[in-house]
Motif scaffolding. Structure first.
Motif, PDB file in Angstrom:
ATOM      1  N   ASP A 144       0.800  -1.180   0.101  1.00 11.70           N
ATOM      2  CA  ASP A 144       0.106  -0.056  -0.055  1.00 11.70           C
ATOM      3  C   ASP A 144       0.787   1.068  -0.045  1.00 11.70           C
ATOM      4  O   ASP A 144       0.401   2.214  -0.750  1.00 11.70           O
ATOM      5  CB  ASP A 144      -0.799  -0.087   1.131  1.00 11.70           C
ATOM      6  N   ILE A 163     -19.954   9.242  -4.187  1.00 15.64           N
ATOM      7  CA  ILE A 163     -19.090   8.979  -3.151  1.00 15.64           C
ATOM      8  C   ILE A 163     -19.651   8.833  -1.853  1.00 15.64           C
ATOM      9  O   ILE A 163     -19.758   8.147  -1.046  1.00 15.64           O
ATOM     10  CB  ILE A 163     -17.602   9.607  -3.387  1.00 15.64           C
ATOM     11  N   GLU A 207     -22.788   8.752  -1.361  1.00 12.90           N
ATOM     12  CA  GLU A 207     -23.772   7.715  -1.107  1.00 12.90           C
ATOM     13  C   GLU A 207     -23.206   6.246  -0.691  1.00 12.90           C
ATOM     14  O   GLU A 207     -23.545   5.537  -0.113  1.00 12.90           O
ATOM     15  CB  GLU A 207     -24.496   7.468  -2.582  1.00 12.90           C
ATOM     16  N   ALA A 208     -21.980   6.065  -1.236  1.00 13.95           N
ATOM     17  CA  ALA A 208     -21.218   5.043  -1.010  1.00 13.95           C
ATOM     18  C   ALA A 208     -20.737   5.094   0.552  1.00 13.95           C
ATOM     19  O   ALA A 208     -20.648   4.085   1.075  1.00 13.95           O
ATOM     20  CB  ALA A 208     -19.970   4.888  -1.912  1.00 13.95           C
ATOM     21  N   TYR A 209     -20.455   6.122   0.974  1.00 16.06           N
ATOM     22  CA  TYR A 209     -19.789   6.217   2.314  1.00 16.06           C
ATOM     23  C   TYR A 209     -20.848   6.641   3.286  1.00 16.06           C
ATOM     24  O   TYR A 209     -20.307   5.860   4.442  1.00 16.06           O
ATOM     25  CB  TYR A 209     -18.789   7.599   2.370  1.00 16.06           C
ATOM     26  N   PRO A 245     -23.451   5.086   4.330  1.00 12.24           N
ATOM     27  CA  PRO A 245     -24.081   3.859   5.254  1.00 12.24           C
ATOM     28  C   PRO A 245     -22.712   3.186   6.169  1.00 12.24           C
ATOM     29  O   PRO A 245     -22.957   3.053   7.309  1.00 12.24           O
ATOM     30  CB  PRO A 245     -24.229   2.755   4.271  1.00 12.24           C
ATOM     31  N   ALA A 246     -21.394   3.368   5.475  1.00 10.91           N
ATOM     32  CA  ALA A 246     -20.386   3.045   6.379  1.00 10.91           C
ATOM     33  C   ALA A 246     -20.245   3.833   7.607  1.00 10.91           C
ATOM     34  O   ALA A 246     -19.836   3.514   8.757  1.00 10.91           O
ATOM     35  CB  ALA A 246     -19.095   2.870   5.326  1.00 10.91           C
ATOM     36  N   GLN A 283     -22.340   5.649   9.030  1.00 12.79           N
ATOM     37  CA  GLN A 283     -23.488   5.722   9.955  1.00 12.79           C
ATOM     38  C   GLN A 283     -23.045   4.426  10.869  1.00 12.79           C
ATOM     39  O   GLN A 283     -23.202   4.509  12.075  1.00 12.79           O
ATOM     40  CB  GLN A 283     -24.639   5.434   8.979  1.00 12.79           C
ATOM     41  N   ASP A 284     -22.915   3.509  10.143  1.00 13.84           N
ATOM     42  CA  ASP A 284     -22.571   2.023  11.106  1.00 13.84           C
ATOM     43  C   ASP A 284     -21.344   2.159  11.904  1.00 13.84           C
ATOM     44  O   ASP A 284     -21.417   1.764  13.119  1.00 13.84           O
ATOM     45  CB  ASP A 284     -22.174   0.869   9.982  1.00 13.84           C
ATOM     46  N   LEU A 343      -9.538  10.164 -10.034  1.00 12.86           N
ATOM     47  CA  LEU A 343      -8.677  10.788  -9.134  1.00 12.86           C
ATOM     48  C   LEU A 343      -9.335  11.549  -8.310  1.00 12.86           C
ATOM     49  O   LEU A 343      -9.118  11.783  -6.996  1.00 12.86           O
ATOM     50  CB  LEU A 343      -7.385  11.776  -9.915  1.00 12.86           C
ATOM     51  N   GLY A 359     -12.264  11.217  -7.215  1.00 12.37           N
ATOM     52  CA  GLY A 359     -12.921  10.181  -6.355  1.00 12.37           C
ATOM     53  C   GLY A 359     -12.003   9.679  -5.564  1.00 12.37           C
ATOM     54  O   GLY A 359     -12.223   9.854  -4.142  1.00 12.37           O
ATOM     55  N   GLN A 360     -10.996   9.480  -5.730  1.00 12.45           N
ATOM     56  CA  GLN A 360      -9.814   9.123  -4.777  1.00 12.45           C
ATOM     57  C   GLN A 360      -9.334   9.936  -3.774  1.00 12.45           C
ATOM     58  O   GLN A 360      -9.377   9.977  -2.508  1.00 12.45           O
ATOM     59  CB  GLN A 360      -8.612   8.597  -5.566  1.00 12.45           C
ATOM     60  N   THR A 397     -12.439  10.563  -1.421  1.00 10.37           N
ATOM     61  CA  THR A 397     -12.216   8.970  -0.349  1.00 10.37           C
ATOM     62  C   THR A 397     -11.225   9.088   0.663  1.00 10.37           C
ATOM     63  O   THR A 397     -11.365   8.867   1.913  1.00 10.37           O
ATOM     64  CB  THR A 397     -12.277   7.897  -1.194  1.00 10.37           C
ATOM     65  N   ASP A 412     -11.671   9.122   4.376  1.00  6.82           N
ATOM     66  CA  ASP A 412     -11.125   8.061   5.210  1.00  6.82           C
ATOM     67  C   ASP A 412     -10.398   8.656   6.235  1.00  6.82           C
ATOM     68  O   ASP A 412     -10.167   8.118   7.435  1.00  6.82           O
ATOM     69  CB  ASP A 412      -9.979   7.337   4.417  1.00  6.82           C
ATOM     70  N   LEU A 450     -12.762   9.704   9.247  1.00 12.49           N
ATOM     71  CA  LEU A 450     -13.230   8.418   9.849  1.00 12.49           C
ATOM     72  C   LEU A 450     -12.325   7.704  10.561  1.00 12.49           C
ATOM     73  O   LEU A 450     -12.574   7.305  11.567  1.00 12.49           O
ATOM     74  CB  LEU A 450     -13.895   7.404   8.790  1.00 12.49           C
ATOM     75  N   TRP A 502     -18.974   0.033  -7.856  1.00 11.45           N
ATOM     76  CA  TRP A 502     -18.855   1.598  -7.425  1.00 11.45           C
ATOM     77  C   TRP A 502     -18.098   2.510  -8.738  1.00 11.45           C
ATOM     78  O   TRP A 502     -17.979   3.489  -8.530  1.00 11.45           O
ATOM     79  CB  TRP A 502     -18.434   1.653  -6.162  1.00 11.45           C
ATOM     80  N   PHE A 549      -9.774   2.180  -7.166  1.00  7.96           N
ATOM     81  CA  PHE A 549      -8.623   2.602  -5.884  1.00  7.96           C
ATOM     82  C   PHE A 549      -9.356   1.706  -4.836  1.00  7.96           C
ATOM     83  O   PHE A 549     -10.390   1.321  -4.924  1.00  7.96           O
ATOM     84  CB  PHE A 549      -8.524   4.038  -5.932  1.00  7.96           C
ATOM     85  N   THR A 567     -12.101   2.831   3.986  1.00 10.14           N
ATOM     86  CA  THR A 567     -13.160   2.647   4.611  1.00 10.14           C
ATOM     87  C   THR A 567     -13.947   1.567   4.183  1.00 10.14           C
ATOM     88  O   THR A 567     -13.801   1.252   2.927  1.00 10.14           O
ATOM     89  CB  THR A 567     -13.996   4.057   4.749  1.00 10.14           C
ATOM     90  N   ILE A 610     -16.691   0.352   2.786  1.00 11.39           N
ATOM     91  CA  ILE A 610     -17.924   0.733   2.265  1.00 11.39           C
ATOM     92  C   ILE A 610     -18.558  -0.700   1.821  1.00 11.39           C
ATOM     93  O   ILE A 610     -19.517  -0.907   1.691  1.00 11.39           O
ATOM     94  CB  ILE A 610     -17.752   1.734   1.235  1.00 11.39           C
ATOM     95  N   THR A 661     -19.821  -2.717   4.389  1.00  8.06           N
ATOM     96  CA  THR A 661     -21.305  -2.343   5.100  1.00  8.06           C
ATOM     97  C   THR A 661     -22.304  -2.443   4.229  1.00  8.06           C
ATOM     98  O   THR A 661     -23.665  -2.899   4.666  1.00  8.06           O
ATOM     99  CB  THR A 661     -21.021  -0.776   5.319  1.00  8.06           C
ATOM    100  N   HIS A 662     -22.106  -2.166   2.914  1.00  7.70           N
ATOM    101  CA  HIS A 662     -23.505  -2.505   1.766  1.00  7.70           C
ATOM    102  C   HIS A 662     -23.654  -3.925   1.705  1.00  7.70           C
ATOM    103  O   HIS A 662     -24.750  -4.216   1.752  1.00  7.70           O
ATOM    104  CB  HIS A 662     -23.099  -1.899   0.548  1.00  7.70           C
ATOM    105  N   ARG A 689     -25.728  -4.816   4.833  1.00  8.86           N
ATOM    106  CA  ARG A 689     -27.224  -4.354   4.650  1.00  8.86           C
ATOM    107  C   ARG A 689     -27.970  -4.952   3.626  1.00  8.86           C
ATOM    108  O   ARG A 689     -29.107  -5.524   3.987  1.00  8.86           O
ATOM    109  CB  ARG A 689     -27.207  -2.755   4.095  1.00  8.86           C
TER     110      ARG A 689
END
Lengths: 462, 225
Positions: A285, A317, A319-321, A323-324, A326-327, A348, A350-351, A354, A358, A361, B180, B184, B188, B190, B193-194, B197
């Motif tokens: 990574d 993004i 929308e994707a994040y 729920p995560a 929230q949980d 890029l 989007g990255q 995120t 990240d 969070l 999605w 990359f 998190t 994600i 989580t999905h 659910r």
């Protein structure tokens, strides 16, 4: 330019100076010739008009008082001599000389150049004007050209001296100029050699004159400062890479060692190997983040940029994040204004978002609020991610954008300190301005983009 | 499956071939471009694994030659570089999928399965079903054992991807890419989580877990018994 002879392409200061003085000498010679010939012409004309005036005076005497008076007048003029310095010949219609001591034959009517015998110098040339008198006689007025020739000679001499002087000044000047230049350039040369030798702290000394050399030196020094900054950065990054890889490598080694132990059961061995894989992934990574940053900073990626709707990317993004988030016990809100079109790369961008999410969070405590905002102003589109977590002290905001920068407190938590520098690299590639501000409490990271105007290209929704 | 593996690095090649053979596949390995191209156009393979950088012939050129000769075999490209342009180059040239080295074997296996499955004509059908779960792509309806399940759009796409590959593992990275469009890896969870659910919506009123979590690999929906 390429077809010019070698002489017109000076390669050193000396050659340039020599070329310059040769040109100057040629100009002097042309000037000398022009002055010489025009002076000569002017003197000749002056002499001719004096001869003509003298002739007219004598003619008047002849016409009013006759031949005898003319003879007397000529003799008187010859005796006076003086300034006019003219010679005369007066003959009757048979060619017999009546007056005038000039030792020469009578020339034809009009202007002519005659040879005469000078008592001091022997045969010499003179300018003569001959007219016919009404009684058939001839009157010749003669002027020696010696004065003109003397002046011409003096002029020639002067110009020769000037010519030689210019040649000497040119050659000498070229040596002096070369030496001066060499001295200035050798300062720059020595500094460059010292830098090649490894001493990056050397700088070219300035004389404060703000002349060409000083400005060149200043520019070179600024370039050296930049290179030295980059080298420092590189050194710091390599140091940080080594440092940050050491701990996962150590843990990896320990886990592999543990897995070899015979006291362990198969399940424990398996979990030790699994842990080792996690550590290897952690290092991979780090490498892929470093490579990613280098690729983006390389700038080549810009050629693939398209027009994109940043608001749609952000909405996806969020929308994707949500729920995560929230949980995980966060309160994540997104405020999105429509039609935010910019020029960029959707992956890029989007990255970038995120990474910011990240970060929030990971570093903000559970129960924190996270707010993603995108505001659409005519002059700029701002994307901001803010949280009300612990934040970062104001004085360290700059530093956090550098590679591997991490708060000491977070050295122990996961993450490689490359997240924000990747965000910065992406923002830079998009020509966007990034700013970290205190959210009181918490951190707000805002990125301001320049809106993309419609330029005929469609929006990339892919 | 009959698999052609074109890879010049011996240890990578052995690692992949061994894993695939253990999984019951037939592997033909080739270590250079021209041989690889010969096998790809000659043999009747279900899928080709192709390295980007090869001696003798570049991976991109091989894809060009295969596609130019009318070959439709699915191709998975391996690349050591994760660069954005690199990926685009490979996909533009006609590769069906790509995988950045280093990778986990489970990831490669899952992608090969998905590739071969996608390549078959039933992928275009309007309904997908497995293990009592039915998904109608046109009406956008989901039923489990006949009773309707209400899903969010993203959960629907997630289930669609799992059903299309029913009986096979779908990895987290594959889901990020296909559901999605994230090329990359967000830190998190994600996907988790999905999935959780989706799972709780599917499992409501049922005893059996609809989605199987394969540890260290990904997720799977079992096929009809």
């Amino acid at each position: 330019m390429n077809n010019l002879p070698r002489i017109f392409k000076p390669r050193s200061m000396r050659e340039l100076a020599l070329l310059y003085s040769v040109c100057f000498m040629i100009a002097t010679a042309i000037l000398g010739f022009a002055v010489y010939s025009s002076t000569r012409d002017a003197l000749q004309q002056q002499l001719d008009s004096r001869i003509r005036a003298e002739t007219n005076d004598l003619l008047n005497v002849y016409e009013s008082d006759g031949m005898a008076a003319l003879s007397e007048e000529i003799m008187r003029h010859e005796e006076q001599g003086g300034i006019t310095q003219m010679g005369y010949i007066l003959t009757d219609n048979g060619g017999k000389r009546l007056a005038g001591q000039m030792q020469a034959t009578t020339p034809k009517i009009g202007w002519s150049i005659i040879n005469f015998i000078d008592e001091d110098e022997g045969t010499d040339q003179a300018r003569a004007y001959t007219i016919a008198l009404s009684n058939g006689g001839r009157l010749v007025v003669i002027a020696d050209q010696e004065a003109i020739e003397e002046i011409g000679e003096v002029l020639m001499q002067q110009f020769l001296i000037a010519f030689v002087a210019i040649f000497l000044i040119g050659v000498g000047g070229s040596f002096v100029l070369t030496r001066l230049l060499r001295r200035r350039l050798s300062g720059i040369n020595e500094t460059a050699s010292a830098i090649i030798g490894g001493d990056l702290n050397q700088r070219i000394s300035l004389d404060g004159s703000r002349g060409e050399f000083d400005r060149l030196s200043q520019t070179l020094n600024a370039m050296l400062d930049r290179i030295s900054d980059l080298m420092d950065n590189l050194r710091q990054v390599s140091g940080d890479i080594a440092h940050d890889l050491r701990s996962p490598l150590n843990r990896l080694r320990q886990n592999l060692e543990t897995s070899l132990s015979e006291k362990l059961g198969p399940a424990e061995q398996r979990s030790a190997v699994e842990a080792a894989i996690v550590q290897a992934d952690e290092m991979l990574d780090i490498f892929s983040a470093i490579l990613g940053i280098s690729e983006i900073e390389g700038g080549h990626i810009k050629s693939t940029f398209k027009r994109v709707r940043l608001d749609l990317i952000v909405a996806e993004i969020c929308e994707a994040y949500q729920p995560a988030a929230q949980d995980a016990g966060f309160d994540m809100q997104c405020e999105i204004e429509p039609d935010c079109t910019i020029t960029g790369d959707r992956h890029l961008l989007g990255q970038m978002l995120t990474n910011l999410l990240d970060n929030s969070l990971r570093h903000a405590p559970e129960g924190s609020q996270i707010l993603v905002q995108i505001t659409n102003n005519p002059k700029e589109i701002e994307l901001a991610v803010s949280d009300n977590g612990p934040g970062i002290p104001k004085e360290r905001h700059e530093e956090m954008l550098r590679r591997f920068a991490r708060m000491e407190a977070s050295r122990t938590t996961s993450g490689n300190g490359l997240g924000l520098s990747l965000v910065k690299a992406i923002a830079d590639a998009h020509g966007a301005r990034i700013s970290l501000t205190d959210n009181e409490p918490g951190l707000k990271v805002a990125i301001s983009f320049v809106p993309s105007l419609y330029d005929g290209r469609l929006i990339d929704h892919a | 499956m009959k698999i052609l593996l074109v890879e010049d690095d011996k240890s990578t090649s052995d690692y992949i071939a061994q894993g695939l053979e253990q999984a019951g596949h037939l592997v033909t390995a080739s270590d250079n471009g021209p041989d690889g191209l010969f096998h790809a156009t000659d043999g009747n393979f279900d899928v080709v694994i192709l390295d980007r950088m090869l001696p003798g012939m570049d991976g991109i050129a091989i894809i060009g030659a295969i596609r130019g000769a009318g070959g439709t075999v699915p191709i998975l490209m391996l690349t050591a570089r994760a660069g954005l342009e690199d990926r685009v180059d490979g996909l533009d040239a006609g590769a069906d999928d790509y995988l950045v080295k280093p990778f986990a074997f489970s990831e490669l296996h899952a992608r090969l399965n998905a590739l071969v499955r996608r390549h078959r004509p039933e992928a275009a059908e309007s309904t997908l079903s497995a293990n009592g779960i039915e998904l109608d792509r046109l009406k956008r309806l989901v039923r489990r054992e006949g009773s309707p399940v209400l899903l969010q759009p993203r959960e629907f796409s997630l289930l669609e991807e799992l059903l299309r590959n029913s009986g096979k593992v779908v990895t987290r990275t594959m889901l990020l890419e296909r559901v999605w469009n994230f090329h990359f890896d967000p830190k998190t969870n994600i996907v988790e989580t999905h999935i959780s659910r989706l799972r709780s919506k599917l499992n409501e009123g049922h005893e059996e877990d609809a989605i199987i979590t394969v540890r260290g690999a990904g997720y799977m929906i079992a096929t009809d018994e």
